[in-house]
Scaffold this motif. Sequence first.
Motif, PDB file in Angstrom:
ATOM      1  N   GLY A   1       0.986  -1.151  -0.058  1.00 49.17           N
ATOM      2  CA  GLY A   1      -0.054   0.067   0.254  1.00 49.17           C
ATOM      3  C   GLY A   1       0.773   1.123  -0.001  1.00 49.17           C
ATOM      4  O   GLY A   1       0.556   2.097  -0.729  1.00 49.17           O
ATOM      5  N   PHE A   2       1.967   1.339   0.864  1.00 50.10           N
ATOM      6  CA  PHE A   2       2.548   2.503   0.705  1.00 50.10           C
ATOM      7  C   PHE A   2       3.391   2.589  -0.559  1.00 50.10           C
ATOM      8  O   PHE A   2       3.690   3.630  -1.139  1.00 50.10           O
ATOM      9  N   ARG A   3       3.964   1.451  -1.047  1.00 48.95           N
ATOM     10  CA  ARG A   3       4.433   1.510  -2.523  1.00 48.95           C
ATOM     11  C   ARG A   3       3.646   2.038  -3.605  1.00 48.95           C
ATOM     12  O   ARG A   3       3.960   2.961  -4.451  1.00 48.95           O
ATOM     13  N   LYS A   4       2.388   1.772  -3.401  1.00 54.44           N
ATOM     14  CA  LYS A   4       1.327   2.341  -4.504  1.00 54.44           C
ATOM     15  C   LYS A   4       1.197   3.607  -4.270  1.00 54.44           C
ATOM     16  O   LYS A   4       1.145   4.626  -5.106  1.00 54.44           O
ATOM     17  N   TRP A   5       1.186   4.142  -3.185  1.00 57.25           N
ATOM     18  CA  TRP A   5       0.915   5.582  -2.650  1.00 57.25           C
ATOM     19  C   TRP A   5       2.249   6.414  -2.876  1.00 57.25           C
ATOM     20  O   TRP A   5       1.922   7.206  -3.625  1.00 57.25           O
TER      21      TRP A   5
ATOM     22  N   MET B   1       7.535   5.840 -17.025  1.00 57.15           N
ATOM     23  CA  MET B   1       7.638   4.469 -16.135  1.00 57.15           C
ATOM     24  C   MET B   1       8.764   5.082 -15.153  1.00 57.15           C
ATOM     25  O   MET B   1       9.370   5.803 -15.284  1.00 57.15           O
ATOM     26  N   ARG B   2       8.949   4.408 -14.217  1.00 55.49           N
ATOM     27  CA  ARG B   2      10.145   4.476 -13.085  1.00 55.49           C
ATOM     28  C   ARG B   2      11.390   4.312 -13.775  1.00 55.49           C
ATOM     29  O   ARG B   2      12.274   5.459 -13.773  1.00 55.49           O
TER      30      ARG B   2
ATOM     31  N   TYR C   1       0.492   1.457 -11.238  1.00 58.05           N
ATOM     32  CA  TYR C   1       1.584   0.777 -10.544  1.00 58.05           C
ATOM     33  C   TYR C   1       1.508  -0.741 -10.826  1.00 58.05           C
ATOM     34  O   TYR C   1       2.652  -1.389 -11.029  1.00 58.05           O
ATOM     35  N   GLU C   2       0.478  -1.255 -11.077  1.00 55.18           N
ATOM     36  CA  GLU C   2       0.230  -2.743 -11.206  1.00 55.18           C
ATOM     37  C   GLU C   2       0.698  -2.993 -12.819  1.00 55.18           C
ATOM     38  O   GLU C   2       1.251  -4.208 -13.161  1.00 55.18           O
TER      39      GLU C   2
END
Length: 110
Positions: A15-19, A32-33, A83-84
């Motif tokens: 959840g933190f990563r998505k946020w 993208m990253r 994110y997915e």
Amino acid sequence: MATRAPAATGKLLQGFRKWYYNACGFNKLGLMRDDTIHEDSDVKEALRRLPENLYNDRIFRIKRALDLSMKQQILPKDMWTKYEEEVHYLEPYLKEVIQERKEREEWSKK
């Protein structure tokens, strides 16, 4: 009960990563990253090794992001990078380049 703690921690981290992914804002420009990695000599070599279609996709995303940034706009929400759907397309090439550089450094020490 002990088996639940790691699962709960994993969900919390996810959840933190998505946020954090959404808070960074590059996804709102369609990036993208791996598009945002600072280009040092290792990254430049990894980019050189990318297949042409991946390289062209990267260039398109960067040009689109620059255009949107100049216009002070963002993409419509349905076009944001999710994110997915994030793919670390540069990571395998970058790891290979770093591994080779470290091996060359080891050989040059001898």
